[in-house]
Design a protein around this motif. Structure first.
Motif, mmCIF file in Angstrom:
data_model
loop_
_atom_site.group_PDB
_atom_site.id
_atom_site.type_symbol
_atom_site.label_atom_id
_atom_site.label_comp_id
_atom_site.label_asym_id
_atom_site.label_seq_id
_atom_site.Cartn_x
_atom_site.Cartn_y
_atom_site.Cartn_z
ATOM 1 N N THR A 77 0.817 -1.221 0.000
ATOM 2 C CA THR A 77 0.000 0.000 0.000
ATOM 3 C C THR A 77 0.843 1.259 0.000
ATOM 4 N N ARG A 78 2.092 1.163 0.423
ATOM 5 C CA ARG A 78 2.934 2.361 0.529
ATOM 6 C C ARG A 78 3.393 2.834 -0.840
ATOM 7 N N LEU A 79 3.580 4.144 -0.926
ATOM 8 C CA LEU A 79 4.128 4.743 -2.134
ATOM 9 C C LEU A 79 5.635 4.552 -2.148
ATOM 10 N N PRO A 80 6.241 4.416 -3.320
ATOM 11 C CA PRO A 80 5.602 4.246 -4.618
ATOM 12 C C PRO A 80 5.490 2.773 -5.015
ATOM 13 N N ASN A 81 5.470 1.893 -4.009
ATOM 14 C CA ASN A 81 5.428 0.468 -4.307
ATOM 15 C C ASN A 81 4.023 -0.050 -4.577
ATOM 16 N N ASN A 82 3.061 0.868 -4.736
ATOM 17 C CA ASN A 82 1.712 0.462 -5.134
ATOM 18 C C ASN A 82 1.636 0.205 -6.637
ATOM 19 N N ASP A 83 2.776 0.039 -7.272
ATOM 20 C CA ASP A 83 2.812 -0.265 -8.708
ATOM 21 C C ASP A 83 2.892 -1.753 -8.977
ATOM 22 N N VAL A 84 3.237 -2.550 -7.974
ATOM 23 C CA VAL A 84 3.390 -3.991 -8.158
ATOM 24 C C VAL A 84 2.179 -4.687 -7.552
ATOM 25 N N THR A 85 1.529 -5.520 -8.322
ATOM 26 C CA THR A 85 0.308 -6.168 -7.870
ATOM 27 C C THR A 85 0.624 -7.449 -7.097
ATOM 28 N N VAL A 86 -0.409 -7.971 -6.439
ATOM 29 C CA VAL A 86 -0.250 -9.248 -5.741
ATOM 30 C C VAL A 86 0.144 -10.339 -6.726
ATOM 31 N N TRP A 87 -0.392 -10.254 -7.947
ATOM 32 C CA TRP A 87 -0.042 -11.267 -8.946
ATOM 33 C C TRP A 87 1.433 -11.199 -9.301
ATOM 34 N N ASP A 88 1.971 -10.002 -9.544
ATOM 35 C CA ASP A 88 3.374 -9.871 -9.927
ATOM 36 C C ASP A 88 4.278 -10.486 -8.871
ATOM 37 N N GLN A 89 4.036 -10.134 -7.604
ATOM 38 C CA GLN A 89 4.884 -10.650 -6.536
ATOM 39 C C GLN A 89 4.677 -12.140 -6.337
ATOM 40 N N SER A 90 3.426 -12.573 -6.336
ATOM 41 C CA SER A 90 3.147 -13.980 -6.050
ATOM 42 C C SER A 90 3.677 -14.889 -7.152
ATOM 43 N N TYR A 91 3.438 -14.499 -8.398
ATOM 44 C CA TYR A 91 3.866 -15.356 -9.506
ATOM 45 C C TYR A 91 5.393 -15.479 -9.549
ATOM 46 N N VAL A 92 6.081 -14.338 -9.439
ATOM 47 C CA VAL A 92 7.545 -14.389 -9.519
ATOM 48 C C VAL A 92 8.119 -15.098 -8.295
ATOM 49 N N ALA A 93 7.564 -14.832 -7.111
ATOM 50 C CA ALA A 93 8.025 -15.532 -5.908
ATOM 51 C C ALA A 93 7.817 -17.037 -6.066
ATOM 52 N N ALA A 94 6.679 -17.431 -6.631
ATOM 53 C CA ALA A 94 6.410 -18.853 -6.848
ATOM 54 C C ALA A 94 7.403 -19.467 -7.823
ATOM 55 N N ALA A 95 7.732 -18.724 -8.885
ATOM 56 C CA ALA A 95 8.697 -19.226 -9.862
ATOM 57 C C ALA A 95 10.065 -19.444 -9.226
ATOM 58 N N LEU A 96 10.514 -18.457 -8.443
ATOM 59 C CA LEU A 96 11.826 -18.569 -7.809
ATOM 60 C C LEU A 96 11.843 -19.643 -6.731
ATOM 61 N N PHE A 97 10.745 -19.745 -5.978
ATOM 62 C CA PHE A 97 10.621 -20.790 -4.954
ATOM 63 C C PHE A 97 10.668 -22.168 -5.597
ATOM 64 N N LYS A 98 9.928 -22.339 -6.663
ATOM 65 C CA LYS A 98 9.881 -23.607 -7.388
ATOM 66 C C LYS A 98 11.285 -24.013 -7.855
ATOM 67 N N SER A 99 12.015 -23.053 -8.449
ATOM 68 C CA SER A 99 13.364 -23.367 -8.933
ATOM 69 C C SER A 99 14.320 -23.644 -7.785
ATOM 70 N N ALA A 100 14.156 -22.929 -6.665
ATOM 71 C CA ALA A 100 15.025 -23.172 -5.514
ATOM 72 C C ALA A 100 14.806 -24.574 -4.959
ATOM 73 N N VAL A 101 13.545 -25.017 -4.895
ATOM 74 C CA VAL A 101 13.271 -26.374 -4.421
ATOM 75 C C VAL A 101 13.808 -27.406 -5.415
ATOM 76 N N ALA A 102 13.703 -27.114 -6.707
ATOM 77 C CA ALA A 102 14.295 -28.016 -7.697
ATOM 78 C C ALA A 102 15.797 -28.141 -7.474
ATOM 79 N N GLY A 103 16.447 -27.046 -7.130
ATOM 80 C CA GLY A 103 17.872 -27.100 -6.815
ATOM 81 C C GLY A 103 18.155 -27.975 -5.616
ATOM 82 N N VAL A 104 17.274 -27.938 -4.616
ATOM 83 C CA VAL A 104 17.420 -28.789 -3.434
ATOM 84 C C VAL A 104 17.355 -30.258 -3.831
#
Length: 997
Positions: A213-240
C-alpha cells in the motif's frame, strides 16, 4: 559415461515442485481483501493478512489440503525441511530463514524488491496512503484506480468468496493429481493452466490489487509478486532436489545465499516472417512458433517443473532455473544440463518441422533479473543468423524432389511442374491457420486480407513499439525514486536518540559524505543506514552488503574497482532508487504488452466503425445449376463483380464470402440483390477461370457471421504489428498517440512510443510490405537521445506544463502531472535527465555511473536542457514494391498532430482538388530545380522558394493572413507535403469545395 539422470530425478518430484509453486501463488492471498487495505490505510481493524484463513467459516484447511505432501515426500536431502504446519507457509514466510520456508522467503524477498522494507516509523507514515486514497498505479506512475472507493471484483465479498473457492478447487485437484502416481503430463498441464492461465480468475483477481500500500510500491500487484516468488521458490526447491543431502537446511542464512540462473530459449521468428510469400505463410508459421514455445513451457514448467517463465516476446522465453548458492554450494551440473536441454528443445523444433535451429542457454547465477536483458540481447544477436549452428532439415512429401519450396526455401515441394507450390510442412501451416479460424480459435478477428482492405482496396500495417528494454535492465529505472532524500530527511529529524546528521539543504550530497565516512568500519547499528535499509542490520561487512544491494541489482562496478567515494555514491544511489526487482521487471514487460493489448481492442472498434452494416458481415452463397466446375474444398477463389473485388472460400458445398461486402452492397440493400449474379473466379494457385452463378444467399449463422477487419501479426512487449483498413489508420495512430501521452505522461521522456505506418494496395506482395515495415522499425529505433531546451514552464493545479524546443527548432508542449491523487507532490516518478552536471535543487540527484543528473520536473526552469529519448513516427505508401527501397524521413511523433491540423486547415479553406494539386506540383518542381546535387538549397534558393510558396498558396488556395502564414511554415518544414501525400495520395481523400464570398 553414465547417463544424465537429473531430469528423471525432477520428474519423480513433479507433484512436489508444482505444489510448492502453488504455495507461492497463494502465500499472499490475504492481501486480496479490502480489510488489508483499510488496515494500512489508517482504519482500526484486527485483520491479519497472514492469518486470513482462520477467519473463514469454516477455516481454510491448509493442512488438510497439503498434508499428502509430507506423506509423499517425508524427507528431502536426508533431513526434514517441512514446517510444523502448512499454515506456516502463509503465516511465517516473512520471518523464516531455514528449510523450505527459508527458500520461500528467498523467492518472496527477491520478487518484492529490497527497497520494500520496514522503514523507520516516520518514513512509513510519509510513504503511506490513507483509506480515502488507496490507489493502484501503473509501473510508470499513472494512478489507475482508487481500490476502496471503486473496488475491483476481488475486493468485494462475492469476489473474495470466489477467489477462496478457486484456491480450494486448485488445491483439491492438486491433492488428487499428486496422490496418483499415474497422472499424465497433459493432466498436470491442464491443471496449471486452469489455475493461473491467461483466462484464470486467480490471475486476474490477484492482478487487480496491490501487494504493497505504501508509495511508490503500489505499482506492483499481488499477482506480480506472487507469480515471480512462486517461480523462484519452485526453482530453488528443484535445486534442493538436485543437490540432495548436501543442502545445509539448518543454515540460518539460506535465504540470503540462494541464487538462480536464467534459462533462455529463442527462435528466429523474423526469418519466417521475411520468407513469407503470403500473409498466411507468416500467420501460419506464427502459430507453429507459438506451438513450439508452448511445448518448451510444457517441458520446463510442468514436465521437469524446474522453473517458470519470467519473460516472453515473439522470439524468446526466459525461465527461472536453479543456481548455485553464493557460498558455492548447490552447484548443478551446468554443462550436462545445457547439453540435455538443447537436445530436448531441438527435438521439439524438429517435431514441428521448423527450418531454423532454436537457441538455448543458461546464465550465470544471480539474485535479480537485471542480467535478463543481457541474455535477451545475446540471444537476439545469436538469432540474427537463420542457421547459427549446424541444423539439417529432413525432406518431406513424395520421393519426387520437385522445385524448392518458395516459402521455406530449403525443402523440395514434390511437384516438378509447379514452382509456386509450397512443400508439405509450409502448406500444412497455411491450412492450420484456416482450421484454427474455422474452429473459432482466433476469436472474432479476420484472417483474410481481402476483408481488411478498405473501400479503395488498401490496407495499412501499423508497427508500434515502446522502448521497454532499458527498463528491463534497470537503466531507466534510475530516474525513479523509492523515496526522496529531502522527504526522508524531513520526516526523520531524529534517528534513535540522536539528531539526523544529514544536511537538510543538500541531503543527497550530505548523505554520500556520511556513508563515505562510515566505510572504515561496519556498524550494523548505524541509525542512518538502518533507517534507510532494514536488511543492513543483518549484514556483517560492507563488501557483502555492497554485493547484494549494488552489484546484484545494477550494472555497477565491483567493490574492488571503486574507491570509497564511488562506493558511497553507489550505495546512496541504490538506497533511494526504485529497484528493478524481479516482480517489478515482470510488471514492466507485462504492462508494455497490456498497453498494446488495450490498443488492439480499440483498433478493432475503429476498424469496424462503418455506416454500412455489410462491412463486418459474411454471406454464404450457393451455386446455381449453371455453375460448371469442380470446386476444391478449402480453396479461396478471387474475382470481380463490377468494380468490386470478390473473394469466396469454398467449404462443404457452399461459398463463404471473405471480402469487404460494403463494396458490393449498400447499407440498406438486401443480400438478395446478389442472386443471379455471375462471377468469374480464379483459385489462389490456379489460372483457370471458374464461373459462379449465385443461386441462394443467406447470412452466415455461426460465429463466423461477423468479424473485426483487423489481423494482428505480433503482440509482444517489444513490438505490436497489426493490419488495419487504411481508412482507419489515422484514427488508430491518434488513439495510440493519445493513450501514450496519458498513460506514460510521467515518463514520456524515457519511454518513447515509435510508430511506423506502411500503407499499401491489397495486391502488393506481402514480402515487400514486411520488408518496408522492418526498414521503418530500424529507422525509428536508431533515434539517439536528444537535448531539448525548456522555453517556458508553468505549474497549475498539480500539472507542470512545458514548452520545449527540439533540436530542429520546432516546439512541443508537454503536460506532466506532479501531484498524487491525495494532493501530495509526486516525488517518485516525474524526474527528467538534465544536461548540466551540477546539483541545483534539493530533489536533484546524480547517477554514479556517468554523473548524469536527474531533476524533478517542477524544478526545471527556462534555459535548462533536458535529455529526451524521442518518440518518432514514419509513414510510407507502397504504391509499388520499389518504393520500399527509397529513403523514409522519420519525424517527431508530435508532428503527426501538426500534419493533421494542416489538413484540417486545408479542408476549412476549401480549395478545389485541382488547385491544391497544381499548387503543390509547381512548388515541388521549383524545389527540385533550386536544390543542388546533394539535396541542399542553392544560394538564395530557400528564400526564393518560400516567397513563391506564399504567392502560390495565397493565390491558388485563396487563403491569407494567419492561415497563409501557417501553410507557408508547414511548407518550409515539409509538413504540408506530408499532409498532401498522406491524405490525397495515400488515403485518396478529397477536399470538400466550398463557395467563397
Amino acid at each position: 559415461m553414465s547417463a544424465f539422470t537429473a531430469p528423471d530425478k525432477l520428474r519423480e518430484h513433479r507433484s512436489l515442485l508444482l505444489a510448492m509453486e502453488c504455495v507461492g501463488w497463494f502465500h499472499m492471498l490475504g492481501k486480496c481483501r479490502a480489510e488489508f487495505l483499510r488496515k494500512y490505510g489508517g482504519q482500526k481493524t484486527d485483520y491479519d493478512d497472514l492469518r486470513w484463513f482462520a477467519k473463514e467459516s469454516p477455516p481454510f484447511p491448509w493442512d488438510d489440503l497439503l498434508s499428502w505432501l509430507r506423506r509423499a515426500y517425508p524427507q528431502l536431502g536426508g533431513l526434514n525441511p517441512w514446517p510444523e504446519s502448512f499454515t506456516e507457509f502463509v503465516e511465517k514466510h516473512r520471518e523464516s530463514n531455514s528449510g523450505l520456508l527459508g527458500l520461500l522467503q528467498a523467492g518472496h524477498g527477491m520478487a518484492s524488491g529490497i527497497e520494500k522494507q520496514s522503514y523507520a516509523e516516520n518514513t512509513v507514515r510519509y510513504l503511506a496512503q490513507d483509506a480515502t486514497h488507496m490507489w493502484i498505479a501503473s509501473p510508470f506512475g499513472q494512478p489507475r484506480r482508487n481500490l476502496l472507493a471503486d473496488p475491483p471484483d476481488v475486493l468485494t465479498a462475492s469476489g473474495w468468496a470466489r477467489l477462496v473457492g478457486e484456491a480450494r478447487r486448485v488445491l483439491e485437484e492438486l491433492q488428487q493429481l499428486g496422490s496418483n502416481k499415474n497422472t499424465n503430463l497433459d493432466t498436470w498441464w491442464n491443471w496449471r493452466d486452469s489455475a493461473i492461465g491467461p483466462r484464470a480468475f486467480i490471475r486476474s483477481a490477484l492482478a487487480s490489487t496491490v501487494a504493497e500500500t505504501r508509495l511508490p510500491n503500489n505499482d506492483v500487484t499481488v499477482w506480480d509478486q506472487s507469480y515471480v516468488a512462486a517461480a523462484l521458490f519452485k526453482s530453488a526447491v528443484a535445486g534442493v532436489i538436485l543437490e540432495g543431502s548436501a543442502l545445509p537446511w539448518s543454515d540460518g542464512r539460506i535465504k540470503h545465499k540462494t541464487r538462480w540462473r536464467l534459462l533462455t530459449v529463442g527462435m528466429g521468428a523474423d526469418h519466417y516472417e521475411a520468407r513469407a510469400v503470403r500473409i498466411g505463410d507468416w500467420t501460419g508459421a506464427r502459430l507453429a512458433l507459438d506451438r513450439f514455445f508452448s511445448d518448451v513451457r510444457r517441458l520446463v514448467e510442468v514436465d521437469l517443473a524446474v522453473g517458470s517463465v519470467l519473460y516472453v516476446d515473439g522470439s524468446m522465453h526466459v525461465f527461472s532455473f536453479p543456481g548455485e548458492r553464493d557460498d558455492g554450494g548447490g552447484a548443478i551440473e551446468e554443462s550436462e544440463w545445457r547439453d540435455w536441454l538443447r537436445g530436448e528443445i531441438d527435438g521439439l523444433a524438429r517435431k514441428l518441422d521448423l527450418e531454423t535451429p532454436p537457441h538455448c542457454d543458461l546464465s550465470a547465477p544471480t539474485r535479480s533479473l537485471v542480467p535478463m536483458t543481457n541474455a535477451i540481447t545475446a540471444t537476439r544477436c545469436r538469432l540474427a543468423l537463420p542457421v547459427h549452428r549446424p541444423w539439417t532439415v529432413a525432406p518431406s512429401g513424395p520421393a519426387t524432389p520437385g522445385h524448392t519450396c518458395p516459402v521455406c526455401l530449403v525443402r523440395p515441394n514434390g511437384d516438378p511442374t509447379d514452382k509456386q507450390k509450397p512443400c508439405a510442412p509450409c502448406r500444412d501451416r497455411r491450412n492450420h491457420r484456416l482450421r484454427a479460424w474455422l474452429e473459432g480459435q482466433l476469436g472474432d478477428d479476420t484472417i483474410w486480407i481481402t476483408e481488411v482492405a478498405d473501400g479503395n482496396d488498401r490496407l495499412a500495417l501499423l508497427t508500434l513499439s515502446l522502448d521497454i528494454e532499458p527498463w528491463l535492465d534497470g537503466t531507466r529505472v534510475d530516474a525513479l525514486r523509492a523515496q526522496a532524500a529531502p522527504e526522508w530527511r524531513r520526516h526523520n529529524q531524529v534517528l534513535g536518540n540522536t539528531a539526523n546528521p544529514v544536511d537538510t539543504d543538500r541531503p543527497f550530497e550530505s548523505l554520500i559524505q556520511y556513508v563515505k565516512s562510515q566505510l572504515g568500519a561496519f556498524n550494523r547499528k548505524d541509525p542512518v543506514l538502518s533507517s534507510l535499509q532494514e536488511g543492513y542490520r543483518h549484514e556483517s561487512d560492507w563488501r557483502t552488503f555492497f554485493s547484494k544491494i549494488v552489484e546484484d541489482r545494477a550494472k555497477a562496478p565491483a567493490w574492488d574497482e571503486l574507491d570509497d567515494s564511488g562506493r558511497a555514491r553507489w550505495i546512496v544511489h541504490q538506497l533511494f532508487r526504485k529497484l528493478p526487482s524481479p516482480g517489478r521487471v515482470y510488471r514492466f514487460w507485462r504492462e508494455s504488452e497490456a498497453f498494446f493489448g488495450r490498443l488492439l481492442a480499440r483498433f478493432r472498434e475503429e476498424a469496424a466503425a462503418d455506416a454500412n452494416r455489410w462491412r463486418v458481415r459474411r454471406l454464404e452463397l450457393e451455386a446455381g445449376n449453371g455453375s460448371s466446375t469442380v470446386w476444391q474444398e478449402g480453396e479461396v477463389y478471387n474475382g470481380r463483380l463490377g468494380e468490386a473485388p470478390v473473394s469466396v472460400l469454398y467449404r462443404e458445398g457452399r461459398f463463404v464470402t471473405v471480402c469487404n461486402l460494403s463494396r458490393l452492397l449498400r447499407n440498406e440493400a438486401a443480400a438478395d440483390g446478389l442472386r443471379g449474379k455471375v462471377v468469374e473466379l480464379r483459385g489462389d494457385d490456379h489460372d483457370q477461370v471458374m464461373e459462379l452463378v449465385v443461386n441462394r444467399i443467406r447470412e452466415v449463422p455461426s460465429r463466423l457471421g461477423t468479424y473485426h477487419p483487423v489481423i494482428p501479426l505480433e503482440l509482444s512487449p517489444l513490438r505490436f504489428r497489426v493490419l488495419v483498413p487504411l481508412e482507419a489508420a489515422s484514427r488508430c495512430v491518434d488513439l495510440a498517440y493519445n493513450n501514450w501521452k496519458q498513460e506514460m505522461s510521467r515518463v514520456w521522456d524515457r519511454l518513447p512510443l515509435r510508430i511506423g505506418v506502411v500503407a499499401f494496395p491489397r495486391m502488393v506482395p506481402f514480402q515487400a510490405v514486411i520488408e518496408a515495415a522492418r526498414s521503418l522499425e530500424h529507422i525509428l529505433h536508431a533515434a539517439a537521445d536528444e537535448i531539448w531546451r525548456v522555453a517556458e514552464r508553468e505549474v497549475r493545479e498539480g500539472v507542470v506544463s512545458l514548452r520545449l524546443v527540439r533540436p530542429d527548432g520546432e516546439t512541443e508542449l508537454r503536460a506532466v502531472p506532479v501531484s498524487l491523487p491525495d494532493g501530495r507532490r509526486d516525488v517518485f516518478y516525474p524526474y527528467v535527465r538534465v544536461s548540466d552536471r551540477r546539483l541545483r535543487a534539493p530533489l536533484d540527484f546524480g547517477n554514479p555511473q556517468d554523473g548524469r543528473i536527474y531533476r524533478h520536473v517542477q524544478d526545471v526552469w527556462p534555459g535548462d536542457g533536458m535529455v529526451v529519448a524521442p518518440a518518432r513516427i514514419a509513414t510510407v505508401f507502397l504504391e509499388s514494391t520499389g518504393r520500399r527501397f527509397e529513403p523514409v524521413l522519420p519525424r517527431p511523433l508530435a508532428a503527426w498532430d501538426r500534419m493533421q491540423d494542416v489538413w484540417r486547415l486545408l479542408e476549412r479553406s476549401g480549395p478545389s482538388q485541382a488547385a491544391l494539386r497544381g499548387a503543390w506540383s509547381e512548388l515541388a518542381e521549383r524545389a527540385e530545380a533550386w536544390r543542388g546535387p546533394d539535396g541542399g538549397w542553392l544560394p538564395g534558393g530557400r528564400e526564393a522558394w518560400l516567397a513563391l510558396a506564399r504567392a502560390l498558396l495565397g493565390e491558388r488556395l485563396d487563403v491569407g493572413g494567419a492561415a497563409l502564414d501557417h501553410l507557408v511554415e508547414a511548407a518550409a518544414d515539409g509538413t504540408l507535403e506530408w499532409a498532401i501525400e498522406w491524405h490525397v495520395v495515400t488515403l485518396k481523400q478529397r477536399i470538400r469545395e466550398v463557395a467563397h464570398a
